[in-house]
Motif scaffolding. Structure first.
Motif, PDB file in Angstrom:
ATOM      1  N   CYS A  13       1.144 -22.720  -0.934  1.00 21.90           N
ATOM      2  CA  CYS A  13       1.760 -23.603   0.061  1.00 21.90           C
ATOM      3  C   CYS A  13       2.958 -22.915   0.702  1.00 21.90           C
ATOM      4  O   CYS A  13       3.165 -23.018   1.918  1.00 21.90           O
ATOM      5  N   PRO A  18       3.715 -30.787  -8.149  1.00 23.51           N
ATOM      6  CA  PRO A  18       3.562 -29.940  -6.967  1.00 23.51           C
ATOM      7  C   PRO A  18       2.491 -30.408  -5.998  1.00 23.51           C
ATOM      8  O   PRO A  18       2.573 -30.126  -4.805  1.00 23.51           O
ATOM      9  N   GLU A  19       1.471 -31.128  -6.490  1.00 27.32           N
ATOM     10  CA  GLU A  19       0.430 -31.606  -5.579  1.00 27.32           C
ATOM     11  C   GLU A  19       1.011 -32.541  -4.517  1.00 27.32           C
ATOM     12  O   GLU A  19       0.486 -32.635  -3.416  1.00 27.32           O
ATOM     13  N   ARG A  20       2.044 -33.269  -4.896  1.00 23.19           N
ATOM     14  CA  ARG A  20       2.739 -34.089  -3.905  1.00 23.19           C
ATOM     15  C   ARG A  20       3.797 -33.191  -3.287  1.00 23.19           C
ATOM     16  O   ARG A  20       4.985 -33.326  -3.553  1.00 23.19           O
ATOM     17  N   ARG A  21       3.359 -32.291  -2.496  1.00 19.14           N
ATOM     18  CA  ARG A  21       4.174 -31.156  -2.082  1.00 19.14           C
ATOM     19  C   ARG A  21       5.497 -31.577  -1.417  1.00 19.14           C
ATOM     20  O   ARG A  21       6.539 -31.028  -1.726  1.00 19.14           O
ATOM     21  N   HIS A  22       5.448 -32.527  -0.505  1.00 18.99           N
ATOM     22  CA  HIS A  22       6.678 -32.889   0.203  1.00 18.99           C
ATOM     23  C   HIS A  22       7.720 -33.450  -0.757  1.00 18.99           C
ATOM     24  O   HIS A  22       8.876 -33.053  -0.719  1.00 18.99           O
ATOM     25  N   LEU A  23       7.290 -34.386  -1.593  1.00 19.42           N
ATOM     26  CA  LEU A  23       8.234 -34.993  -2.533  1.00 19.42           C
ATOM     27  C   LEU A  23       8.720 -33.945  -3.526  1.00 19.42           C
ATOM     28  O   LEU A  23       9.901 -33.893  -3.868  1.00 19.42           O
ATOM     29  N   GLY A  46       1.134 -36.401   1.136  1.00 20.84           N
ATOM     30  CA  GLY A  46       2.215 -35.619   0.540  1.00 20.84           C
ATOM     31  C   GLY A  46       1.908 -34.148   0.557  1.00 20.84           C
ATOM     32  O   GLY A  46       2.785 -33.316   0.305  1.00 20.84           O
ATOM     33  N   ALA A  47       0.646 -33.788   0.861  1.00 20.12           N
ATOM     34  CA  ALA A  47       0.324 -32.362   1.015  1.00 20.12           C
ATOM     35  C   ALA A  47       0.950 -31.878   2.319  1.00 20.12           C
ATOM     36  O   ALA A  47       1.297 -32.684   3.190  1.00 20.12           O
ATOM     37  N   THR A  48       1.081 -30.555   2.458  1.00 28.45           N
ATOM     38  CA  THR A  48       1.773 -30.050   3.651  1.00 28.45           C
ATOM     39  C   THR A  48       0.818 -29.379   4.630  1.00 28.45           C
ATOM     40  O   THR A  48       1.262 -28.894   5.656  1.00 28.45           O
ATOM     41  N   GLU A  83       2.826 -29.246   7.790  1.00 30.51           N
ATOM     42  CA  GLU A  83       4.081 -30.008   7.820  1.00 30.51           C
ATOM     43  C   GLU A  83       5.166 -29.222   7.098  1.00 30.51           C
ATOM     44  O   GLU A  83       4.953 -28.775   5.969  1.00 30.51           O
TER      45      GLU A  83
END
Lengths: 413, 540
Positions: A60, B358-363, A120-122, A170
């Motif tokens: 990522c 980490p899968e909830r990357r933004h948070l 929530g993934a980018t 994102e």
């Protein structure tokens, strides 16, 4: 003030398939995207998670760094997006801090659904964009978040990206400075995913339960939680310090709805000692079955199941199988994650039994609370699903007692 | 001194029975004679004590009085003679009556002159190693009876506590240690806290399943003169409060009848009082959840501003007060790091709980970015605090050789503000950038913490520079001497020189220094991930 800002960038489909060179500058994300998606699948299977998560972070980070390195242009509509692409700049919009709050709230309220749509993934490759934004839009509507500016802007941008066959990356700047109080927003969102100890009632008066048995104490707590939920508040119970047999029997008492009760299920919050919060547990939702409904089911041979392998080896010769593998359950993670793991495992396993006819399980329980909660949450959901059909599933918990050996508890059906 | 206090003392002495060795009571006339020789009036309680017991020895507690031979311990005459020779400047109205164990301190009655109508005599502690000018002469107790009652009770409780501790240890060894079993929270668990070979605290605790509180059966502390005052109490209180949180109860703590007769132990009460925390249920042996939270916060050493912020977030249900304290006591974050996270992040509880995967990357990234910044700031805290001494070309590092730094965070700019009463050498100047290498004592060193990687800097450096200038302006408008720096990780050097150099020239021209910490974003993130991961399972 310092706030968080998000940049949503649209990347043309070609960039997701091969290295692309624009103005002598190469952008290479496709291999990282492929890797990251593969890792997401493997994480879902629960294999070698620490390594997979480390690699996921790296992938990522590379995707985001590659996107950062490219010039961006604001693109709120089709004309601007087309112009940006023509100028070989990445079309982008910015979202403010509410997007973060929305993410936290949705993740809290609908964790399974949020995972399914990769919220929530980018990064979102072109082929995922349409499905993602429509599911996100639906979810936001269900949770009453659809009118937030950041939600609307995000959905609109994804629609635009889809229209031009782009994927979306994102980016997040957690140290964005704005003068004054920051951008105008709707009323701040209340993210109740945080501080889940705060969900529990705070007893400032003397608590004195000496002489009372644990069943009565937990029963009273659950009763209070149901009452709080029905009055529009939050009812949370810390299940960590309760014996598994007490948890099971108390939940059983409240899982069934009273005849004529049309209020629907009551969801109580599940809180664990480590501060983590499990998915809500549905109560007052199972219909009572008449004894006559159960006659056929009772004739079937029970399957003797240990809740977990490798916990009490002495029971191995009495059971046919173990429901959970200890190795998969007893991992270094929060208790809520263990709960979720057990819930998903149970949900999948019970789904598989639908086509196999009647099933009676004698469940020989062990004392890992999140495993017990996860199991019964999935069981309640499965029983609700089968409520309109003839009884085909029954679970009878069995609890070990030092003097008398295994003793059956109340059957769930 | 009140009669009930005297009666309580004598009741306690009677209850101790054979454990009290005494020289025997003396007639009132003999006491009067001693008073007239010393030209002092003893307090009523001490006179009654002399007439009843003369002198006593109970365990390690020796009380001087009237006994023969007069030239030997525990005679008051012997004690006075010795004390006057060691401390010639000892005021003549101080009557030594109790040598405090191993501390080089003598408890003295501050008596009135013979003709005074009052009999009151508070107790003060006289340090044998200090001259009169340096003695504190603060009242250690309002009077003889209270003081002695406290000492004897302390000894009695210590004896009872030790016996109880031994009983628990034997049981614990049999049921758990010897069979290789780990105890659950609801089982009595004995703990011993030591510094090297010195025991500073003993406790036995369990979580009450019925009541969801922490029960304490033994709570003994010791104050070792070589260590900071109240070390034993601090250690023990920190453990009890952390354990109350770890077990997931309401934070209520209950003391059993074996721990100081069911009261909250004196050492804990004393410490709470020093920290400004009122305990209102001492006699019931209960620390309520709200008292426990206040005690925990005060004990953790958060600044008043941070405490206020944590309480505000806690009221909004965005942060658990206990968790913020627990992560400090568990060594995951330092207080200044907690301050950075609480003031900087929108989701401090998520960072302290390590909740997001980490899968909830933004948070997850939100947590990582703020954790990363807090860690980078922590590096600067430690670097500035540590004195670096040189002998020729050799750097000398001494243990605990640190400066007293005042560290605060300006949340508006996410900048750390340092002030010191010594000159500060600015660490990690960017290669070739020698401006403002010393911050004079009393001036503010302001570090705008920006833990960005190269690609991030590429995009945001210009903005960061503007913010630094804005910050500098706000200080100069208030005429506060301040030296502004941008604190970056080593990744800053990875920004393409074509982009970086013009910006650096601008920074120099506008008086903003650059500090490039030798740590990279990768190493900061590894540390952040480790801390988040350990936070996730901290209470299991």
């Amino acid at each position: 003030m310092i706030t968080t800002r998000f940049y949503l960038c649209a990347l043309p489909a070609a960039m997701w398939e091969e290295d692309v060179s624009w103005n002598d500058h190469s952008i290479a994300i496709h291999s990282f995207v492929e890797d990251a998606l593969g890792i997401e699948r493997r994480i879902g299977k629960g294999v070698n998670q620490d390594n997979e998560r480390t690699r996921y972070n790296l992938c990522c980070a590379r995707i985001e760094a590659a996107t950062y390195s490219w010039p961006m242009s604001s693109a709120a509509d089709a004309k601007q997006l087309k112009a940006a692409l023509k100028a070989r700049r990445l079309p982008a919009i910015t979202l403010e801090t509410d997007y973060l709050n929305v993410l936290a709230l949705v993740t809290q309220k609908a964790p399974v659904k949020a995972s399914e749509i990769r919220l929530g993934a980018t990064f979102f490759p072109p082929e995922m964009v349409e499905a993602h934004y429509s599911a996100f839009d639906d979810l936001a509507r269900q949770l009453g978040l659809a009118e937030y500016t950041d939600v609307r802007q995000r959905v609109a941008f994804f629609q635009l990206a889809h229209q031009f066959d782009c994927g979306v990356v994102e980016l997040q700047d957690a140290f964005h400075f704005v003068t004054g109080d920051g951008p105008a927003r709707l009323a701040p969102l209340q993210d109740d995913s945080d501080a889940c100890e705060a969900l529990l009632p705070r007893d400032e008066e003397a608590t004195d339960n000496y002489g009372r048995n644990l069943y009565d104490i937990l029963r009273e707590q659950v009763q209070r939680a149901i009452q709080a939920v029905r009055e529009g508040g939050t009812g949370a119970i810390n299940f960590s310090n309760q014996p598994h047999n007490v948890i099971t029997e108390v939940l059983h008492e409240f899982a069934y709805s009273d005849p004529g009760d049309t209020n629907g299920p009551v969801y109580i919050q599940v809180v664990y000692t480590d501060g983590s919060q499990g998915e809500p547990f549905p109560l007052r939702c199972l219909p009572q079955r008449a004894q006559s409904d159960l006659a056929d089911l009772r004739r079937s041979q029970p399957l003797r199941v240990a809740l977990m392998s490798m916990r009490h080896l002495e029971m191995d010769h009495d059971v046919d199988m173990a429901w959970f593998r200890n190795r998969e359950v007893s991992k270094s993670r929060t208790l809520a994650e263990t709960d979720t793991f057990c819930y998903l495992q149970t949900r999948n396993q019970l789904r598989e039994t639908r086509s196999g006819g009647d099933l009676r399980i004698y469940l020989y329980q062990t004392g890992l609370q999140p495993a017990v909660i996860g199991f019964y949450r999935a069981l309640v959901e499965e029983l609700v699903r089968r409520a309109d059909s003839p009884a085909s599933l029954e679970v009878v918990p069995h609890y070990f007692q030092r003097r008398t050996g295994y003793r059956p508890g109340q059957p769930w059906r | 001194m009140t009669a009930p206090a005297i009666q309580e003392l004598f009741d306690l002495l009677d209850a101790l029975g054979d454990q009290v060795a005494q020289s025997g009571g003396v007639p009132i006339e003999a006491i009067d004679e001693v008073e007239s020789i010393l030209k002092l009036r003893f307090p009523k309680s001490y006179r009654l004590f002399l007439s009843r017991h003369g002198t006593i020895k109970v365990g390690p507690v020796t009380i001087y009085g009237m006994s023969s031979p007069t030239d030997q311990e525990p005679s008051l005459a012997w004690a006075l003679k010795g004390l006057w020779s060691i401390s010639p400047d000892l005021p003549k109205n101080l009557v030594p009556f109790h040598p405090v164990e191993d501390a080089g301190v003598v408890a003295c009655l501050q008596c009135q002159e013979a003709e005074a109508s009052e009999h009151d005599a508070p107790v003060i502690l006289w340090d044998l190693n200090l001259p009169l000018a340096e003695q504190s002469l603060e009242h250690a107790s309002p009077g003889f009876a209270n003081y002695l009652h406290e000492r004897l009770s302390e000894w009695k409780h210590r004896q009872a506590g030790l016996e109880r501790m031994e009983w628990h240890v034997r049981r614990f060894e049999d049921e758990y240690l010897n069979v290789g079993k780990l105890p659950r929270n609801h089982v009595w668990r004995p703990y011993r806290f030591c510094v090297q070979d010195v025991v500073i605290g003993l406790v036995v605790v369990r979580h009450s399943l019925q009541n969801n509180w922490l029960e304490v059966d033994v709570c003994l502390t010791s104050d070792v003169p070589e260590y900071e005052p109240d070390s034993g109490g601090r250690m023990t209180s920190a453990f009890l409060l952390s354990e109350a949180y770890k077990c997931g109860g309401t934070m209520e703590i209950r003391f059993s009848e074996h721990a100081e007769d069911g009261k909250v132990p004196t050492s804990l009460c004393r410490l709470a009082q020093k920290l400004g925390v009122d305990l209102n249920h001492i006699a019931d042996g209960r620390i309520t959840p709200s008292e426990a939270r206040r005690f925990y916060m005060a004990l953790t050493g958060f600044s008043p501003a941070l405490q206020k912020r944590i309480i505000a977030l806690s009221t909004e249900r965005k942060l658990s007060q206990e968790r913020a304290c627990y992560v400090v006591h568990h060594g995951v974050w330092t207080c200044p790091e907690v301050e950075s996270i609480v003031f900087g992040s929108q989701r401090p509880d998520s960072i302290f709980g390590g909740d997001t995967l980490p899968e909830r990357r933004h948070l997850h990234m939100q947590d990582i970015l703020h954790a990363r910044a807090a860690i980078l700031g922590g590096f600067l805290d430690r670097k500035l605090a540590r004195r670096e001494r040189m002998e020729g070309d050799v750097a000398i590092e001494l243990e605990d050789d640190t400066r007293r730094l005042d560290i605060t965070l300006d949340p508006t700019f996410y900048a750390k503000i340092y002030q010191c009463d010594e000159d500060l050498l600015v660490p990690w100047p960017r290669h070739g950038d020698q401006c403002q290498s010393i911050v004079p004592a009393g001036d503010h060193l302001i570090a705008l913490v920006r833990a960005r990687d190269a690609s991030d800097f590429n995009m945001h450096f210009q903005q960061d520079l503007e913010v630094a200038c804005e910050l500098g302006k706000s200080f100069s408008e208030r005429s506060v001497p301040a030296h502004i720096f941008l604190l970056t990780p080593r990744d800053f050097e990875g920004v393409p020189s074509g982009v970086r150099d013009p910006l650096l020239a601008t920074a120099r021209a506008r008086g903003v220094g650059i500090m490039v910490c030798p740590e990279t974003v990768a190493s900061l993130d590894a540390d952040a991930s480790r801390r988040l991961a350990s936070s996730r399972i901290l209470r299991q």
